[in-house]
Every structure is written in C-alpha cells, then in structure tokens.
Design a protein around this motif. Structure first.
Motif, PDB file in Angstrom:
ATOM      1  N   HIS A 229      -3.222 -48.527 -10.254  1.00  0.00           N
ATOM      2  CA  HIS A 229      -4.688 -48.090 -10.068  1.00  0.00           C
ATOM      3  C   HIS A 229      -5.795 -48.536 -10.572  1.00  0.00           C
ATOM      4  CE1 HIS A 229      -2.809 -43.880  -8.298  1.00  0.00           C
ATOM      5  NE2 HIS A 229      -2.877 -45.046  -7.572  1.00  0.00           N
ATOM      6  N   ASP A 230      -6.841 -48.806 -10.292  1.00  0.00           N
ATOM      7  CA  ASP A 230      -7.755 -49.588 -10.735  1.00  0.00           C
ATOM      8  C   ASP A 230      -9.034 -48.510 -11.336  1.00  0.00           C
ATOM      9  OD1 ASP A 230      -9.375 -50.603  -7.747  1.00  0.00           O
ATOM     10  OD2 ASP A 230      -9.146 -48.708  -8.376  1.00  0.00           O
ATOM     11  N   THR A 231      -8.936 -47.321 -11.126  1.00  0.00           N
ATOM     12  CA  THR A 231      -9.741 -46.323 -11.902  1.00  0.00           C
ATOM     13  C   THR A 231      -9.110 -45.182 -12.657  1.00  0.00           C
ATOM     14  OG1 THR A 231     -11.261 -46.680  -9.742  1.00  0.00           O
ATOM     15  CG2 THR A 231     -11.974 -44.787 -11.123  1.00  0.00           C
ATOM     16  N   MET A 232      -9.479 -44.749 -13.909  1.00  0.00           N
ATOM     17  CA  MET A 232      -8.990 -43.854 -14.636  1.00  0.00           C
ATOM     18  C   MET A 232     -10.057 -42.814 -15.181  1.00  0.00           C
ATOM     19  SD  MET A 232      -6.197 -46.115 -16.830  1.00  0.00           S
ATOM     20  CE  MET A 232      -5.305 -44.628 -17.240  1.00  0.00           C
ATOM     21  N   TYR A 233      -9.632 -41.490 -15.556  1.00  0.00           N
ATOM     22  CA  TYR A 233     -10.558 -40.778 -15.830  1.00  0.00           C
ATOM     23  C   TYR A 233      -9.943 -39.857 -16.977  1.00  0.00           C
ATOM     24  CZ  TYR A 233     -11.358 -41.535 -10.743  1.00  0.00           C
ATOM     25  OH  TYR A 233     -11.410 -41.967  -9.432  1.00  0.00           O
ATOM     26  N   TRP A 234     -10.776 -39.224 -17.390  1.00  0.00           N
ATOM     27  CA  TRP A 234     -10.520 -38.030 -18.557  1.00  0.00           C
ATOM     28  C   TRP A 234     -11.279 -36.965 -17.912  1.00  0.00           C
ATOM     29  CZ3 TRP A 234      -6.881 -37.708 -21.742  1.00  0.00           C
ATOM     30  CH2 TRP A 234      -6.004 -38.750 -22.292  1.00  0.00           C
ATOM     31  N   TYR A 235     -10.580 -35.702 -17.927  1.00  0.00           N
ATOM     32  CA  TYR A 235     -11.156 -34.404 -17.432  1.00  0.00           C
ATOM     33  C   TYR A 235     -10.786 -33.603 -18.681  1.00  0.00           C
ATOM     34  CZ  TYR A 235     -12.233 -35.229 -12.604  1.00  0.00           C
ATOM     35  OH  TYR A 235     -12.561 -35.709 -11.335  1.00  0.00           O
ATOM     36  N   LYS A 236     -11.398 -32.457 -18.755  1.00  0.00           N
ATOM     37  CA  LYS A 236     -11.387 -31.430 -19.852  1.00  0.00           C
ATOM     38  C   LYS A 236     -11.229 -30.078 -18.966  1.00  0.00           C
ATOM     39  CE  LYS A 236     -13.765 -29.158 -23.701  1.00  0.00           C
ATOM     40  NZ  LYS A 236     -14.680 -28.840 -24.424  1.00  0.00           N
ATOM     41  N   GLN A 237     -10.092 -29.305 -19.224  1.00  0.00           N
ATOM     42  CA  GLN A 237      -9.995 -28.211 -18.601  1.00  0.00           C
ATOM     43  C   GLN A 237      -9.883 -27.280 -19.706  1.00  0.00           C
ATOM     44  OE1 GLN A 237      -5.844 -27.092 -17.080  1.00  0.00           O
ATOM     45  NE2 GLN A 237      -7.031 -26.522 -15.284  1.00  0.00           N
ATOM     46  N   ASP A 238     -11.013 -26.135 -19.362  1.00  0.00           N
ATOM     47  CA  ASP A 238     -11.255 -25.236 -20.603  1.00  0.00           C
ATOM     48  C   ASP A 238     -10.308 -23.991 -20.414  1.00  0.00           C
ATOM     49  OD1 ASP A 238     -14.403 -24.210 -18.717  1.00  0.00           O
ATOM     50  OD2 ASP A 238     -12.204 -23.494 -18.322  1.00  0.00           O
TER      51      ASP A 238
ATOM     52  N   VAL B 213      -7.393 -28.265 -23.029  1.00  0.00           N
ATOM     53  CA  VAL B 213      -6.601 -29.269 -22.415  1.00  0.00           C
ATOM     54  C   VAL B 213      -7.108 -30.441 -21.700  1.00  0.00           C
ATOM     55  CG1 VAL B 213      -4.391 -29.603 -21.123  1.00  0.00           C
ATOM     56  CG2 VAL B 213      -5.011 -27.461 -21.917  1.00  0.00           C
ATOM     57  N   TYR B 214      -6.886 -31.522 -22.179  1.00  0.00           N
ATOM     58  CA  TYR B 214      -7.633 -32.760 -21.655  1.00  0.00           C
ATOM     59  C   TYR B 214      -6.506 -33.350 -20.717  1.00  0.00           C
ATOM     60  CZ  TYR B 214     -10.865 -31.907 -25.279  1.00  0.00           C
ATOM     61  OH  TYR B 214     -11.993 -31.370 -25.853  1.00  0.00           O
ATOM     62  N   PHE B 215      -7.039 -33.880 -19.547  1.00  0.00           N
ATOM     63  CA  PHE B 215      -6.199 -34.579 -18.787  1.00  0.00           C
ATOM     64  C   PHE B 215      -6.572 -36.158 -18.308  1.00  0.00           C
ATOM     65  CE2 PHE B 215      -3.067 -31.498 -17.307  1.00  0.00           C
ATOM     66  CZ  PHE B 215      -3.545 -30.173 -17.433  1.00  0.00           C
ATOM     67  N   CYS B 216      -5.732 -36.888 -18.484  1.00  0.00           N
ATOM     68  CA  CYS B 216      -6.065 -38.188 -17.795  1.00  0.00           C
ATOM     69  C   CYS B 216      -5.637 -38.333 -16.360  1.00  0.00           C
ATOM     70  CB  CYS B 216      -5.113 -39.298 -18.780  1.00  0.00           C
ATOM     71  SG  CYS B 216      -5.434 -40.809 -18.124  1.00  0.00           S
ATOM     72  N   ALA B 217      -6.280 -39.180 -15.481  1.00  0.00           N
ATOM     73  CA  ALA B 217      -5.988 -39.350 -14.239  1.00  0.00           C
ATOM     74  C   ALA B 217      -6.336 -40.701 -13.786  1.00  0.00           C
ATOM     75  CB  ALA B 217      -6.706 -38.271 -13.389  1.00  0.00           C
TER      76      ALA B 217
END
Lengths: 111, 114
Positions: free
Chosen positions: B29-38, B88-92
């Motif tokens: 994949h060419d796009t990556m993300y960080w999300y935060k889940q409270d 909780v921190y999620f990478c995608a």
C-alpha cells in the motif's frame, strides 16, 4: 466537519434474532464502509458501498446505502454469537481524504 | 502473512517519558495512517502519509511525531507522555485513499500512562 452518527450504541440480543444498525450523516459520502472490531484487534472491513441505493449481501449481513448517500444500514438475520463485536461505519466525504468513523454499535449476541 | 503489524502490543509507562510505536505493512500500500481509539471506542485520525509524505495532521499535539522511513513503515514517537495519552493506537494502510478497497488495520497498541 463530517460526522457519522450510529444507532443504537449498544445492542444485546439472543441468538436467532434479527437486528438493524444505522449510520446517519448530514454529509454526502462518496463511499461508505462497514467494519467489525473484536476485542484486542483492529477493525476489519466487511463491505464498501459506493452507489446511492446500493444493497450488498454478505451471508446473513445485508448492507444498504441511502439514495442520497448520507446514510447506511446493516441488517443481520438470525444473529449468532460469532457476530458479537463492535460495528463501525466509516466514510470519506467531499473535501476530505481520510476515513471518518462513527462511534460504533456494540453488539452482544447471547446463546 | 500479508498484514499490518505494529509493536509493541502493550505499553505501560510513566508520565513524562518518551516512547515509540512501530508499524510495518507488507501489502504494498502507498498510504499509511495512525488512529487513536479512546475509552469510548471512538476512532480518530491522527496522521496520514502517502508515499512517505505527510498529507494529514489532525489537531494532534506536537509531542506526537510520525516518521516514515519508507513506504512500508510509519512509526509514531511520543514525547513527554501525559495521562490523557492513554488509549489504543492503531496503524492502518490503504491503496490510494482506500475509498473502495478500505483500510487494513494493525491489531493496536494499548498505551497506558501512569
């Protein structure tokens, strides 16, 4: 700000029952996705709907995208304990480039 | 296995410390993300990188600094940790914007700041 409202927030049912989860917004979405998240794991994509009015089926799960592309629903027929999890809708609207998630519906299916 | 993998799975640390979370994807994949889940399970975008370039930085304190050494990696460094960073921190990752193919998420890093 694109905002996705999900209802209900929590649903506890018995095995074999049917249920519907809703995802609503005032924004128009180019596509809308549904994810399921189990404890200790990341969300997993179930389906993407793109066209207004589109209906997709995944075994006992039926997903619908509203005609105006502002809302969606997930219907589960004859729920099973394995369906237990957090169901999240997510979409990208015009002017945005990342997914915005709803706050989720926590589904508990008891045997 | 093709996947998004992030480490560590659990991180417990004291206030004021600096910590890093690593993320790698082998999906091409060419796009990556960080999300935060409270604690209420709300997933909020923090950062988005496309081909190693930062494209989204939502209202995140500058104590959070993402680093993408290559297309397959997006690490998150956090300075001077605060109690409110517990989440909780999620990478995608996704191919392009992922509007049709969706995001693939890692299994999360539970950060607890004490």
């Amino acid at each position: 700000t694109q905002l996705l409202e999900q209802s209900p927030q929590f649903l506890s049912i018995q095995e074999g029952e049917n249920l519907t989860v809703y995802c609503n917004s005032s924004s128009v979405f180019s596509s809308l996705q549904w994810y399921r998240q189990e404890p200790g794991e990341g969300p997993v994509l179930l389906v993407t709907v793109v066209t207004g009015g589109e209906v997709k089926k995944l075994k006992r799960l039926t997903f619908q995208f509203g005609d105006a592309r502002k809302d969606s629903s997930l219907h589960i027929t004859a729920a099973q304990p394995g369906d237990t999890g957090l169901y999240l809708c997510a979409g990208v609207s015009s002017g945005y480039s990342t997914l915005t998630f709803g706050k989720g519906t926590m589904l508990l299916v008891s045997p | 296995d093709t996947a998004v993998s992030q480490t560590p799975k659990y991180l417990v640390t004291q206030m004021g410390n600096d910590k890093s979370i690593k993320c790698e994807q082998n999906l091409g994949h060419d796009t990556m993300y960080w999300y935060k889940q409270d604690s209420k399970k709300f997933l909020k975008i923090m950062f988005s990188y496309n081909n190693k370039e930062l494209i989204i930085n939502e209202t995140v304190p500058n104590r959070f600094s993402p680093k993408s050494p290559d297309k397959a990696h997006l690490n998150l460094h956090i300075n001077s940790l605060e109690l409110g960073d517990s989440a909780v921190y999620f990478c995608a990752s996704s191919q392009d914007l992922g509007t049709e193919t969706g995001y693939t998420f890692g299994s999360g890093t539970r950060l607890t700041v004490v």
